[in-house]
Design a protein around this motif. Sequence first.
Motif, PDB file in Angstrom:
ATOM      1  N   SER A 123     -19.233 -22.600  38.402  1.00 50.94           N
ATOM      2  CA  SER A 123     -20.358 -23.476  38.765  1.00 50.94           C
ATOM      3  C   SER A 123     -21.707 -22.869  38.422  1.00 50.94           C
ATOM      4  O   SER A 123     -22.739 -23.475  38.698  1.00 50.94           O
ATOM      5  N   GLY A 124     -21.709 -21.635  37.837  1.00 51.44           N
ATOM      6  CA  GLY A 124     -22.957 -20.978  37.490  1.00 51.44           C
ATOM      7  C   GLY A 124     -23.569 -20.184  38.618  1.00 51.44           C
ATOM      8  O   GLY A 124     -24.721 -19.742  38.521  1.00 51.44           O
ATOM      9  N   ARG A 125     -22.818 -19.970  39.688  1.00 51.18           N
ATOM     10  CA  ARG A 125     -23.322 -19.221  40.833  1.00 51.18           C
ATOM     11  C   ARG A 125     -22.586 -17.893  40.968  1.00 51.18           C
ATOM     12  O   ARG A 125     -21.636 -17.609  40.246  1.00 51.18           O
ATOM     13  N   GLY A 126     -23.045 -17.048  41.907  1.00 46.35           N
ATOM     14  CA  GLY A 126     -22.434 -15.747  42.138  1.00 46.35           C
ATOM     15  C   GLY A 126     -21.519 -15.764  43.346  1.00 46.35           C
ATOM     16  O   GLY A 126     -21.538 -16.690  44.162  1.00 46.35           O
ATOM     17  N   ALA A 127     -20.707 -14.715  43.471  1.00 43.02           N
ATOM     18  CA  ALA A 127     -19.742 -14.618  44.565  1.00 43.02           C
ATOM     19  C   ALA A 127     -19.693 -13.191  45.078  1.00 43.02           C
ATOM     20  O   ALA A 127     -19.867 -12.233  44.318  1.00 43.02           O
ATOM     21  N   LEU A 128     -19.422 -13.036  46.369  1.00 40.21           N
ATOM     22  CA  LEU A 128     -19.342 -11.738  47.031  1.00 40.21           C
ATOM     23  C   LEU A 128     -18.116 -11.720  47.925  1.00 40.21           C
ATOM     24  O   LEU A 128     -17.942 -12.617  48.762  1.00 40.21           O
TER      25      LEU A 128
ATOM     26  N   ALA B  91     -18.159  -6.657  39.627  1.00 39.99           N
ATOM     27  CA  ALA B  91     -18.401  -5.247  39.908  1.00 39.99           C
ATOM     28  C   ALA B  91     -17.599  -4.845  41.133  1.00 39.99           C
ATOM     29  O   ALA B  91     -17.399  -5.643  42.058  1.00 39.99           O
ATOM     30  N   LEU B  92     -17.153  -3.591  41.136  1.00 37.20           N
ATOM     31  CA  LEU B  92     -16.403  -3.041  42.263  1.00 37.20           C
ATOM     32  C   LEU B  92     -17.283  -2.011  42.953  1.00 37.20           C
ATOM     33  O   LEU B  92     -17.661  -1.003  42.361  1.00 37.20           O
TER      34      LEU B  92
ATOM     35  N   ALA C  79     -26.486  -3.292  38.161  1.00 33.54           N
ATOM     36  CA  ALA C  79     -26.039  -4.392  37.304  1.00 33.54           C
ATOM     37  C   ALA C  79     -25.999  -5.699  38.083  1.00 33.54           C
ATOM     38  O   ALA C  79     -26.338  -6.770  37.548  1.00 33.54           O
ATOM     39  N   VAL C  80     -25.622  -5.643  39.349  1.00 34.02           N
ATOM     40  CA  VAL C  80     -25.616  -6.834  40.197  1.00 34.02           C
ATOM     41  C   VAL C  80     -27.046  -7.290  40.457  1.00 34.02           C
ATOM     42  O   VAL C  80     -27.376  -8.480  40.340  1.00 34.02           O
ATOM     43  N   ARG C  81     -27.947  -6.362  40.809  1.00 37.27           N
ATOM     44  CA  ARG C  81     -29.318  -6.742  41.113  1.00 37.27           C
ATOM     45  C   ARG C  81     -30.044  -7.306  39.902  1.00 37.27           C
ATOM     46  O   ARG C  81     -30.858  -8.221  40.008  1.00 37.27           O
ATOM     47  N   ARG C  82     -29.748  -6.771  38.727  1.00 37.91           N
ATOM     48  CA  ARG C  82     -30.396  -7.247  37.507  1.00 37.91           C
ATOM     49  C   ARG C  82     -29.800  -8.545  36.986  1.00 37.91           C
ATOM     50  O   ARG C  82     -30.309  -9.108  36.011  1.00 37.91           O
ATOM     51  N   GLY C  83     -28.726  -9.025  37.597  1.00 37.02           N
ATOM     52  CA  GLY C  83     -28.121 -10.274  37.165  1.00 37.02           C
ATOM     53  C   GLY C  83     -27.115 -10.135  36.061  1.00 37.02           C
ATOM     54  O   GLY C  83     -26.613 -11.146  35.542  1.00 37.02           O
TER      55      GLY C  83
ATOM     56  N   VAL D 164     -19.016  -9.708  43.028  1.00 36.47           N
ATOM     57  CA  VAL D 164     -18.886  -8.375  43.617  1.00 36.47           C
ATOM     58  C   VAL D 164     -17.670  -8.358  44.529  1.00 36.47           C
ATOM     59  O   VAL D 164     -17.451  -9.293  45.315  1.00 36.47           O
ATOM     60  N   VAL D 165     -16.879  -7.302  44.409  1.00 36.88           N
ATOM     61  CA  VAL D 165     -15.812  -6.996  45.366  1.00 36.88           C
ATOM     62  C   VAL D 165     -16.088  -5.603  45.883  1.00 36.88           C
ATOM     63  O   VAL D 165     -16.295  -4.667  45.100  1.00 36.88           O
ATOM     64  N   GLY D 166     -16.104  -5.432  47.192  1.00 32.90           N
ATOM     65  CA  GLY D 166     -16.411  -4.117  47.721  1.00 32.90           C
ATOM     66  C   GLY D 166     -16.066  -3.982  49.178  1.00 32.90           C
ATOM     67  O   GLY D 166     -15.576  -4.919  49.823  1.00 32.90           O
ATOM     68  N   THR D 167     -16.306  -2.789  49.685  1.00 35.71           N
ATOM     69  CA  THR D 167     -16.092  -2.501  51.093  1.00 35.71           C
ATOM     70  C   THR D 167     -17.378  -2.756  51.869  1.00 35.71           C
ATOM     71  O   THR D 167     -18.322  -3.343  51.349  1.00 35.71           O
ATOM     72  N   ARG D 168     -17.436  -2.294  53.100  1.00 36.52           N
ATOM     73  CA  ARG D 168     -18.446  -2.719  54.074  1.00 36.52           C
ATOM     74  C   ARG D 168     -19.883  -2.777  53.538  1.00 36.52           C
ATOM     75  O   ARG D 168     -20.585  -3.774  53.723  1.00 36.52           O
ATOM     76  N   ALA D 169     -20.361  -1.732  52.866  1.00 33.25           N
ATOM     77  CA  ALA D 169     -21.747  -1.711  52.421  1.00 33.25           C
ATOM     78  C   ALA D 169     -22.050  -2.812  51.411  1.00 33.25           C
ATOM     79  O   ALA D 169     -23.214  -3.186  51.226  1.00 33.25           O
ATOM     80  N   ALA D 170     -21.026  -3.362  50.765  1.00 37.73           N
ATOM     81  CA  ALA D 170     -21.242  -4.425  49.791  1.00 37.73           C
ATOM     82  C   ALA D 170     -21.705  -5.723  50.429  1.00 37.73           C
ATOM     83  O   ALA D 170     -22.101  -6.651  49.711  1.00 37.73           O
ATOM     84  N   MET D 171     -21.686  -5.821  51.762  1.00 35.71           N
ATOM     85  CA  MET D 171     -22.122  -7.060  52.403  1.00 35.71           C
ATOM     86  C   MET D 171     -23.592  -7.360  52.106  1.00 35.71           C
ATOM     87  O   MET D 171     -24.031  -8.505  52.214  1.00 35.71           O
TER      88      MET D 171
END
Length: 714
Positions: free
Chosen positions: A235-240, A266-267, A283-287, A292-299
Amino acid sequence: MSSDDERSDEPGTGQPEQLALIRETVRRAEVPRAKPRTWRGAALAGKLPVARVLVNKGVLHLDQYFDYAVPEELDADAQPGVRVRVRFGAGGRQVRGGRREGGGLIDGFLVERRATSDYPGALAALAYVVSPEPVLGPELLALSRAVADRYAGSLADVLQLAVPPRNGRAESRPSPAPPPPPPVPSPGPWERYAQGPGFLRALAGGEAPRAVWTALPGPHWPEEIARAVAATLASGRGALVVVPDGRTAGRVDAALTALLGKGHHALLTAESGPEKRYGQWLAVRRGSVRAVVGTRAAMFAPVTGLGLVAVWDDGDSSHSDDNAPFPHVREVLELRAAHSRCAFLLGGVNCTVEAAQLVESGWALPLRPDREQVRIAAPLVRTVDDGELARDGAARSARLPSLAWQTVRDGLRDGPVLVQVPRRGYAPRLACERCREPARCRHCAGPLQAPDRQNLECAWCGRTETAWNCAACGGTGLRAQIVGARRTAEELGRAFPDVPVRTSGRDHVLDSVPGQPALVVSTPGAEPVAEGGYTAALLLDGWAMVGRPDLRAGEEALRRWTAAAALVRGRPEGGTVVVVAEPALRPVQALVRWDPVGHARRELAERAELGFPPVSRMAAVTGPPEALAAFLATAELPAEAEILGPVPVPAAPTGRPRRPGDAPPGAPRERALVRVPPGRGAALAAALKAASAARTARGSGDPVRIRIDPPDIG
């Protein structure tokens, strides 16, 4: 420097007298020449010469912005969101005009550039810009402020969790161009859920559905998460996606790579190392990466155009941060879903009480399979009373009753067998000797304990109980049992001498095991995945799991059991689970029926009747007795607040860094629980935060620690 109290958020138009005062301040500023990029010139930035800075001080009375002057040579780099260094602190010498000389340098974030400052005195200058990389965007700043307010913490503490430490080498490398959106995926295993395909269509269509997903047991849930992410990217959007640990993140990472290929996600895990992790975060912040898949801090990951936030197994304790202000992943992602108006997915093979409340309130819709699909995917679950274990002669060699012994022997013919044992430290609470109902205080319904093995007292409010009787059956006898599990592997090795025995626990956790006959002994949460699934599983010492002195004991026992049983083959393939626990216990019955949602709904109804979280909001306040009493006396709590306690709490574990609220070694500590009804949680957090800020500003003795919605109030 100036406070941000009672000031407008809109930049002013500029006042000649104030600009002259700022220029005079900057002209006279003296910055040590040894520091890189220090300001030495006399010129001030021509436009927006005032920088509003959040200094990296976690104390609550400094939870505000401060104004600094921007030298001309820093004008280009001093943009909103960058890291800066400024002079701050009581170590400086106060001089005429409000300028502080000789203070120490401290890190901070430049939040905003303004034309004027409403501070009447002279402003100190920015020392230098650490990096021109803008790491703190408006969305991340707003989210961090919301989290700080919800948990009665400081914005600086939240940003310590949200923005990873800088790595110069990672920052100097350019990020790749973002890949094009992938095609809309097919539903795949989502077809097993009645609402599954519709949920994926809503994500692919740019909608924002909110769902509590009760996943079927088996190996397909990582692929199901991957397809939800792929539909959002289409859909052109991001996911976490946030998961409890690195092993789980690896499974989702592999599923996403298999479905989309490399470069789409990104992991973010601690195992990646600081340089690689920071490079991925950039890389995530710059678009460049929008998933993103990650553990707690990735929230807090700054995903561009966020369209979906998902959390897996929200009942895992790893989702609750141990650093102030102690945010929980589920709550943070709920805030992100509301602020960003994006989709929300809470998934797991179990269902927590908080997840049931989201459905009960209508905030999210249920997404679960029908009973026919459950019967296909779930293993057969059988029970053995732990009283029968003591009477069974076959149990003497390996602590296994006859049913469990036969299940192990049959399972080993076709593949590995999992044996789950409670880890060291599981200590049960008191319960009725006749019906096993937990013994609770008649005043606040907290768990009863016997610290001196004679007198009963409540672990929450501290009241003494002299004439207890069971509210369920009227019995007066109490039972407590602590079952050791250290020698389980040795005992099983003697019972089955020709079968290899492998262990997985805190010291050594296995990721996977081959699909060959073997006994795999594991503590809860460390169960490895078996190729092709386990043929059988034994869940030993169920009383030690259910009998823990915690409000969540039953819920946590069921979560641990379902997580292990979900690794076993389905009933049509002969998968069998034997749980050694009292069959009449509610969590055991929920496991036999494979009905975690029904168990969570009944727990929620019971907590609503007793006024327990999550229906109510609660805060734990911990500290030395005198400091705690003074804090509670001065805090302007809401009128509806109820204080339970205080009661003594155990000393902090040795070897752990001291935190606010921790007494010196050997000093006593107490804890009080403050409870408010629904709708008053924000008022409680604000009152506790104000009281703590006033106390630290006065320097009043020992600090106290505040934790909103503590995960463990046993």
